[in-house]
Design a protein around this motif. Structure first.
Motif, PDB file in Angstrom:
ATOM      1  N   LEU A  68     -12.109  26.669   9.542  1.00 40.69           N
ATOM      2  CA  LEU A  68     -12.450  26.611   7.999  1.00 40.69           C
ATOM      3  C   LEU A  68     -11.915  27.882   7.678  1.00 40.69           C
ATOM      4  N   VAL A  69     -11.736  27.718   6.101  1.00 40.27           N
ATOM      5  CA  VAL A  69     -10.968  28.886   5.516  1.00 40.27           C
ATOM      6  C   VAL A  69     -11.908  30.170   5.268  1.00 40.27           C
ATOM      7  N   VAL A 122      -6.157  30.426   0.269  1.00 38.96           N
ATOM      8  CA  VAL A 122      -6.249  29.496  -1.268  1.00 38.96           C
ATOM      9  C   VAL A 122      -7.726  29.099  -1.467  1.00 38.96           C
ATOM     10  N   GLY A 123      -8.124  29.180  -2.640  1.00 43.02           N
ATOM     11  CA  GLY A 123      -9.471  28.571  -2.921  1.00 43.02           C
ATOM     12  C   GLY A 123      -9.328  27.666  -4.097  1.00 43.02           C
ATOM     13  N   GLY A 124     -10.351  27.085  -4.468  1.00 46.34           N
ATOM     14  CA  GLY A 124     -10.286  26.328  -5.587  1.00 46.34           C
ATOM     15  C   GLY A 124     -11.500  26.206  -6.411  1.00 46.34           C
ATOM     16  N   LEU A 169      -8.714  19.676  -2.563  1.00 49.82           N
ATOM     17  CA  LEU A 169      -8.780  20.700  -1.354  1.00 49.82           C
ATOM     18  C   LEU A 169     -10.238  20.571  -0.741  1.00 49.82           C
ATOM     19  N   PRO A 170     -10.293  20.649   0.569  1.00 52.13           N
ATOM     20  CA  PRO A 170     -11.671  20.566   1.199  1.00 52.13           C
ATOM     21  C   PRO A 170     -12.492  21.436   0.797  1.00 52.13           C
ATOM     22  N   ALA A 171     -13.884  21.082   0.952  1.00 51.04           N
ATOM     23  CA  ALA A 171     -15.044  21.826   0.385  1.00 51.04           C
ATOM     24  C   ALA A 171     -15.122  23.200   0.713  1.00 51.04           C
ATOM     25  N   THR A 186     -22.093  26.960  -6.486  1.00 53.88           N
ATOM     26  CA  THR A 186     -22.542  26.091  -5.414  1.00 53.88           C
ATOM     27  C   THR A 186     -21.274  25.985  -4.197  1.00 53.88           C
ATOM     28  N   GLY A 187     -20.301  26.869  -4.386  1.00 53.62           N
ATOM     29  CA  GLY A 187     -19.251  27.483  -3.128  1.00 53.62           C
ATOM     30  C   GLY A 187     -19.664  28.485  -2.879  1.00 53.62           C
ATOM     31  N   LYS A 188     -18.375  29.278  -2.621  1.00 53.21           N
ATOM     32  CA  LYS A 188     -18.530  30.603  -1.918  1.00 53.21           C
ATOM     33  C   LYS A 188     -18.740  31.712  -2.987  1.00 53.21           C
ATOM     34  N   THR A 189     -19.104  32.823  -2.810  1.00 55.94           N
ATOM     35  CA  THR A 189     -19.109  34.075  -3.428  1.00 55.94           C
ATOM     36  C   THR A 189     -18.326  34.964  -2.833  1.00 55.94           C
ATOM     37  N   VAL A 190     -17.258  35.580  -3.661  1.00 56.83           N
ATOM     38  CA  VAL A 190     -16.139  36.209  -3.139  1.00 56.83           C
ATOM     39  C   VAL A 190     -15.897  37.548  -3.689  1.00 56.83           C
TER      40      VAL A 190
END
Ligand SMILES: Cc1cc2nc3c(=O)[nH]c(=O)nc-3n(C[C@H](O)[C@H](O)[C@H](O)COP(=O)(O)OP(=O)(O)OC[C@H]3O[C@@H](n4cnc5c(N)ncnc54)[C@H](O)[C@@H]3O)c2cc1C
Length: 368
Positions: free
Chosen positions: A237-238, A276-278, A288-290, A297-301
């Protein structure tokens, strides 16, 4: 044992549930312990880590290095791998005995399962998926002044309020809600991974941290489930949360998806140490994968550099990246909301701009 969640005067100390997998602490533990330290200082109370597992005593001291005064270790073979039954039983047993005032849990898959179960059993409330926490009212008012549209100057606050103020996005991120749990204890909160910042590690504090081995009682009747096998995802996983630089793409690549993602990858390569994010639009379209999704609702960066390519800057996307140290946005619409939070904004077609950025970075690298 007498336990009454409404007898709020009987509760003290701040706890952080420290999740381990295969005997290794999670990054979320260190973020939460660092945040918990600040809260404990505001409250004038102790910060205690609670660590469940088997043969995990050796990793407990590290939590002290990030600010825990003490770590309660519950060791039992039944706790080696997470199960809802065993972890809920043990965490609730110790909480009923020791009566913490606050319990913070990482909103990981395990935390999201464990937190509500324990809250129900302890007859208290839980605020899920928090992105900001305060105890001291002055700090809370400061936070509102900086980040809300509230008319703070003309609002009356109860400055003596020492409840934990738990802030989280509500109504799809269109507003931020601050929730308190004034009548019951412990006050429980799950916190999104990657939101709180990990503090500096201190070996001296790690050495000074007290470790308390806590007796555990689990009988076969307590366990309704048994883990027979753990199957790991084989795909790597990224690591968006740990990345120094994130290059994210949005629906703006739709003209030529393959080329758009290729450009983002080349830009990430040119930077080095970048991933790479999206946006959700990209993930929902299957481009791109989830695990690449940035946002509510994704990641906090919060990387050193965040590059947004063809991303409009919806509130739900900003919720996951606006605390990045430096934001560069490329969008052909110069009124796109992403420019409101960008340090550098380039109004133009990403398919023309990104190759120029790649060349410029390569030239800069060659000059070094
Ligand atoms: C409950 C809820 C949770 C959500 N969670 C998330 C989340 O976690 N993360 C997330 O990202 N979204 C999330 N969303 C969706 C969010 O509201 C937006 O719909 C989404 O972020 C839009 O993605 P986008 O910016 O890529 O697409 P768009 O909004 O369609 O924007 C595309 C942008 O690309 C620009 N563009 C087009 N062509 C080019 C070009 N050639 N060069 C340069 N620019 C170009 C356009 O001007 C436009 O600004 C959520 C929504 C809800 C309701």
């Amino acid at each position: 044992m007498s336990f009454n969640s409404s007898d709020i005067g009987a509760f003290q100390d701040i706890w952080v549930f420290c999740e381990q997998r295969e005997g290794k602490l999670m990054n979320t533990d260190l973020e939460l312990v660092s945040e918990g330290r600040k809260l404990a200082d505001e409250r004038g109370s102790k910060l205690i880590g609670i660590l469940l597992g088997h043969n995990v005593e050796g990793i407990a001291k590290e939590l002290g290095g990030y600010g825990a005064d003490k770590v309660i270790v519950c060791d039992d073979p039944a706790l080696e791998v997470y199960t809802t039954d065993a972890y809920t039983k043990v965490l609730c047993d110790v909480a009923m005995e020791e009566k913490p005032e606050i319990i913070l849990i990482g909103a990981t898959n395990i935390g999201r399962d464990l937190g509500p179960r324990c809250a129900a059993r302890l007859r208290t409330g839980l605020t899920a998926d928090c992105t900001h926490l305060d105890i001291d009212m002055n700090k809370y008012v400061e936070f509102l002044t900086e980040s809300s549209t509230l008319d703070v100057a003309n609002t009356t606050f109860k400055m003596e309020d020492m409840n934990l103020k738990m802030t989280r996005p509500a109504f799809g991120g269109h507003l931020m809600a601050t929730i308190i749990c004034p009548r019951f204890r412990p006050c429980m909160s799950t916190v999104r991974p990657g939101v709180m910042k990990k503090g500096e590690y201190s070996q001296e504090k790690a050495d000074a941290c007290e470790i308390q081995m806590y007796p555990v009682s689990i009988s076969p009747e307590d366990l309704k489930t048994k883990v027979t096998d753990v199957v790991k995802e084989t795909k790597k996983l990224v690591d968006l949360i740990g990345a120094e630089i994130v290059v994210s793409v949005g629906r703006g690549i739709s003209k030529n998806v393959e080329e758009g993602i290729g450009l983002a990858e080349q830009l990430a390569d040119a930077f080095g140490n970048a991933v790479v994010g999206g946006s959700r639009a990209v993930i929902d379209s299957g481009w791109l994968p989830a695990d690449h999704q940035v946002g509510q609702t994704g990641k906090t960066v919060h990387p050193r550099i965040y590059v947004a390519l063809g991303i409009s800057g919806a509130i739900q996307h900003k919720a996951g990246m606006q605390d990045s140290e430096l934001i560069i946005a490329v969008n052909k619409d110069e009124t796109a909301p992403i420019f409101d939070c960008a340090d550098y904004g380039i109004a133009g077609d990403l398919f023309k701009v990104v190759p120029m950025m790649i060349e410029a970075i390569k030239a800069e690298n060659a000059n070094k």
